[in-house]
Scaffold this active site. Structure first.
Site, mmCIF file in Angstrom:
data_model
loop_
_atom_site.group_PDB
_atom_site.id
_atom_site.type_symbol
_atom_site.label_atom_id
_atom_site.label_comp_id
_atom_site.label_asym_id
_atom_site.label_seq_id
_atom_site.Cartn_x
_atom_site.Cartn_y
_atom_site.Cartn_z
ATOM 1 N N LYS A 13 0.843 -1.204 0.000
ATOM 2 C CA LYS A 13 0.000 0.000 0.000
ATOM 3 C C LYS A 13 0.876 1.252 0.000
ATOM 4 O O LYS A 13 1.948 1.262 0.627
ATOM 5 C CB LYS A 13 -0.888 -0.047 1.254
ATOM 6 N N SER A 25 -9.611 -1.162 7.564
ATOM 7 C CA SER A 25 -9.103 -0.886 6.212
ATOM 8 C C SER A 25 -8.490 -2.077 5.498
ATOM 9 O O SER A 25 -8.271 -2.027 4.295
ATOM 10 C CB SER A 25 -8.081 0.248 6.254
ATOM 11 N N SER A 74 -9.716 1.248 3.440
ATOM 12 C CA SER A 74 -8.971 2.072 2.520
ATOM 13 C C SER A 74 -7.914 1.324 1.700
ATOM 14 O O SER A 74 -7.373 1.892 0.755
ATOM 15 C CB SER A 74 -8.292 3.205 3.288
#
Lengths: 509, 174
Positions: free
Chosen positions: A79, A184, A160
C-alpha cells in the site's frame, strides 16, 4: 489462466526449487497482468525494472540452492502509505505526490530480506481516510467482481486498502500489505473475496507506515488463502527496535500443517449478539448463521455472548480518529518534504496555503473536527470521555476471552460479519458523505482496533449479485495461531475460489 | 462431463494444480452453486434473528459560530472549504454527543492497548549517520544545508466566511 496462480506460496516456492517454474516468468506475468488489468486502478505506481531485477536475482538464488525463505521470488504489492526507499510514496494525496522516502518501512525491509519481489505500490483513500478507495487523487479502484466495469455500473473495492485487496484478488500478486486502523484491511478483503488479517496491535512494526491513528494502526496482510497469510505474517511479525510500540516478547513463528485435521471439539466460538445491527443484509445474516452451524456440527462449542458496548464503539472510534488525525497531520507544512505552496509572505501563510492545496475535503474536515474535540473546553467532554468508553469496549472483549462474569463461559474466537452487505455500487456509495460511509462500513471491524486484538476476514461465498461475502473472526491478543487455524478450517469447508470471476478470464484469455 | 461437473472437479482439485486451459473454459460461471445449503441449519442458531438495537440520545444539531470556525482554522491551519464541510463538521459533533451519557464513573481513560508494557527507551546514541543529503532531498527549497521558511511572527490573514442560507456559494467577505 496461468496455472501457477492456483498454487499456494509454499507450492510455488517448491516449484521454483525443483525448477518446474521460473521466478522470472512469474514476475513477468505479474507485471503483464498489472498492465492488462490497469483499468481496475489497483496500482498507483508499478516498478517494472526493479521487479525484473529482483526476479532475476531470485532465480539465481534458487539455481544455487540458497533461496532466502519460502517467500523468495513471490510477487507482492504494498500500500502506498508504507515508505519504500527511493520509490515515491504518496498516501494517494497531493500533499505527498512528490515524496521519495530515504528509508524503508520495517515491513518492506523484512519482506525484501525474505526475497519477495515488489511489483508496485497500491491505491488507497487519501491518507487511509475512507472505506471505499474512492477518495484517491489517482481515482477510485474498481472491484474485480463487478459484472460490468463500464460507466457507473461497477462496485467499490472497499477500503482504505482497496488497491492491495484488488492486486491479490485479480491474481496480480500472491500477497499484499495494507494497513488497518478501523477495518481498512478486512473491509476490502471481504468485498474482494480474499483473506485479510489485522494482527494484534504491536505484533507488526509500524515504523515507516505513515500514521493515521497511532494507537490503532497496524499493518495488514492480504492473501488468497490462509496458508499464505501465515507465511507472510511469519516474515513480518516480531519486535522492532525502531518502533517502541511493538510488543517486545519474541515472536514464535506460526506453523499450521497444510492438511491438518483440526479438531474443533476444544474450540469455543462466541457469537456476539450486538453484531446483528440494523442494516445487516439477509444474505450476510444467512452466511453468518450457516458457518456458526457448520462449526457446531463439527464439534465446536458455539454460544451466544454479549459485548454490550459494541454500538458505542463507532462513535468513540470517530472521535479518537479525528483527534489523532488533527495531531498527526500537523507535520505536513511543506518545509521539509512534500508539497509546498507558492505563497512565501509568512510562515503561517505558507503552511495554510500548502495545506489548503495538499489535502482533500475529507482530510481537512477531520483535522478541523479533531481540533474542535481537543479545544480546552471540549477536551474532557469528548476526547477523554471517548478514551474512557474505549476501556469499556476493550473490557467487553477481555471478559469474553479471559475473565468471565457469573455463569458465562470464556470463548476462543468470536464469529461476526465483516461488512453488512456485499460491495456497494460506486454510484450508491458516493451519494453518502465520507463520515456516513465509514459509520456503516466500519461497524463490525473497528471494535477490534479499539481493543488491539487480532481479527481476520475470510471469503465464504458469493451473493446473488455474484459478489463475495466474508465473515470475521476475532480472538484475544497474540492468539493469531488459533484465529488462523479456525479460519483455515472454515476455508476448507466453504471452498471459495478467489480467482473464479469473469473479469480475470476476460483479461487473460 | 458438463461444464458444471468440470468446474466442480477443478474446484476440488485446485490445490493440486490441474491445468485450467482457456480452450475448454471460454465462459466462467460467476454465480456458482455452493455445495453448502445456506438456507438449511442443523442446530437452533445462536445468531440473533432480529437486530439487537441500542439506544443513544437524540441530540440537537450543533451550530458552530463564526468565531469558533476562525479559531479552528487558525489552530489547524486548514480552511473550512464550503457549506458541506461545515455541515459535516456539525454532524460529526452531533455524532460524538451520543456517548456523553454513557456511565464512566471510575473508568480510567484507555490511552494505549499496551498499557501493561513499559515504553522502551533506546540509548541516546547515533545509529545511522551521514544522512544529511538524503533528508534535505525531500525539501523543495533549501539553502546551504538548511531548510528555508518565510518570515515568522506574522499572524494569519483571515477572512469572514458566509455559509448562511441566502448565500448561494461560498462567499468570502474581506
Amino acid at each position: 489462466m496461468k496455472r501457477h496462480l492456483q498454487l499456494t506460496i509454499k507450492q510455488l516456492s517448491a516449484s521454483y526449487a525443483d525448477g518446474s517454474i521460473s521466478p522470472r516468468l512469474v514476475v513477468d506475468h505479474a507485471l503483464d497482468d498489472a498492465v492488462k488489468l490497469k483499468h481496475l486502478n489497483a496500482f498507483i505506481r508499478i516498478s517494472p525494472e526493479n521487479s525484473l531485477h529482483q526476479g532475476k536475482e531470485s532465480e539465481h538464488r534458487y539455481e544455487n540452492k540458497n533461496q532466502l525463505s519460502v517467500l523468495d521470488g513471490v510477487p507482492i504489492a504494498i500500500k502506498d502509505n508504507f515508505c519504500t526507499k527511493n520509490l515515491t510514496t504518496t498516501c494517494a494525496s497531493g500533499m505527498l505526490s512528490n515524496f521519495v522516502p530515504p528509508y524503508n518501512a520495517t515491513v518492506c525491509e523484512r519482506l525484501a530480506a525474505s526475497g519477495t519481489v515488489l511489483v508496485g505500490k497500491t491505491n488507497m483513500d487519501q491518507f487511509a481516510m475512507g472505506s471505499g478507495t474512492v477518495d484517491s487523487i489517482f481515482g477510485p479502484t474498481k472491484n474485480i467482481w463487478s459484472n460490468d466495469l463500464s460507466d457507473n455500473k461497477w462496485h467499490i473495492a472497499g477500503g482504505s486498502s482497496g488497491g492491495s485487496a484488488t492486486a491479490v484478488a485479480a491474481g496480480i500478486c500472491y500477497a499484499a500489505i495494507g494497513s488497518d486502523t478501523g477495518g481498512s484491511t478486512r473491509n476490502p478483503a471481504s468485498y474482494c473475496g480474499v483473506v485479510g488479517l489485522k494482527p494484534t496491535y504491536g505484533l507488526v512494526s509500524r515504523h515507516g507506515l505513515i500514521p493515521l491513528v497511532n494507537s490503532m494502526d497496524v499493518p495488514g496482510v492480504f492473501t488468497r488463502n490462509v496458508s499464505d497469510c501465515v507465511d507472510i505474517l511469519n516474515a513480518i511479525a516480531g519486535p522492532d527496535a525502531k518502533d517502541s510500540t511493538t510488543i517486545r516478547r519474541p515472536f514464535k513463528k506460526i506453523d499450521i500443517p497444510f492438511f491438518e485435521d483440526f479438531d474443533l471439539r476444544n474450540v469455543r466460538v462466541g457469537i456476539p449478539k450486538e453484531y446483528h445491527c440494523e442494516g445487516l443484509t439477509k444474505e450476510v445474516l444467512e452466511t453468518w448463521m450457516k458457518v456458526a452451524d457448520l462449526l457446531e456440527d463439527n464439534g465446536a462449542h458455539v454460544e451466544q455472548v454479549s459485548l454490550p458496548n459494541t454500538a458505542a464503539s463507532i462513535f468513540v472510534y470517530s472521535i479518537l480518529n479525528q483527534c489523532e488525525v488533527a495531531s498527526n497531520m500537523a507535520r505536513y507544512d511543506g518545509i521539509e518534504y512534500g508539497h509546498r505552496a507558492g505563497n512565501e509572505s509568512s510562515t503561517e501563510e505558507l503552511y495554510a496555503n500548502t495545506r489548503a492545496e495538499g489535502f482533500n475535503t475529507v482530510v481537512k474536515t477531520r483535522i478541523l473536527t479533531g481540533n474542535y474535540f481537543l479545544l480546552r473546553k471540549n477536551y474532557q467532554k469528548y476526547f477523554e470521555k471517548a478514551l474512557r468508553v474505549r476501556r469499556l469496549i476493550a473490557d467487553d472483549f477481555k471478559r469474553v476471552f479471559e475473565t468471565p462474569k457469573n455463569n458465562e463461559k470464556i470463548v476462543d474466537v468470536l464469529l461476526t460479519p465483516t461488512t453488512l452487505s456485499d460491495a456497494p455500487l460506486y454510484s450508491d456509495f458516493i451519494s453518502q458523505s465520507n463520515r456516513d460511509q465509514c459509520a456503516v462500513q466500519d461497524f463490525c471491524t473497528q471494535p477490534a482496533n479499539m481493543a488491539g486484538i487480532p481479527a481476520i476476514s475470510i471469503p465464504i461465498r458469493l451473493s446473488k449479485r455474484g459478489l463475495p461475502i466474508g465473515l470475521q473472526l476475532m480472538s484475544r491478543s497474540l492468539n493469531e495461531e488459533m484465529l488462523l487455524r479456525v479460519a483455515g478450517w472454515i476455508e476448507a469447508q466453504v471452498e471459495f475460489d478467489c480467482l473464479e470471476n469473469e473479469q480475470i478470464y476476460a483479461a487473460r484469455s | 462431463m458438463t461444464t458444471f461437473e468440470m468446474l466442480r472437479f477443478l474446484r476440488n482439485t485446485r490445490l493440486y494444480c490441474t491445468s485450467v486451459s482457456g480452450t475448454n473454459r471460454t465462459k466462467p460461471v460467476t454465480t456458482k452453486e455452493s455445495k453448502l445449503n445456506f438456507k438449511k441449519l442443523k442446530y437452533p442458531t445462536k445468531v440473533p434473528i432480529n437486530p439487537v438495537l441500542q439506544n443513544f440520545p437524540i441530540v440537537d444539531k450543533s451550530v458552530i459560530d463564526n468565531p469558533t470556525i476562525q479559531l479552528l482554522e487558525r489552530l489547524a491551519l486548514v480552511n473550512l472549504e464550503n457549506k458541506e464541510a461545515l455541515s459535516t463538521l456539525e454532524s460529526s459533533i452531533e455524532f460524538a454527543e451520543k456517548i456523553t451519557l454513557i456511565e464512566t464513573t471510575n473508568v480510567l481513560p484507555f490511552y494505549t492497548v499496551l498499557e501493561d508494557q513499559t515504553l522502551y527507551l533506546r540509548e541516546d546514541s547515533v545509529t545511522e549517520g551521514n544522512s544529511r543529503e538524503n533528508i534535505l532531498r525531500g525539501a523543495k527549497v533549501t539553502e546551504e544545508d538548511y531548510f528555508v521558511s518565510p518570515p515568522g511572527n506574522i499572524p494569519l490573514q483571515q477572512k469572514d466566511k458566509d455559509f448562511s442560507e441566502n448565500s448561494t456559494e461560498c462567499k468570502e467577505n474581506a
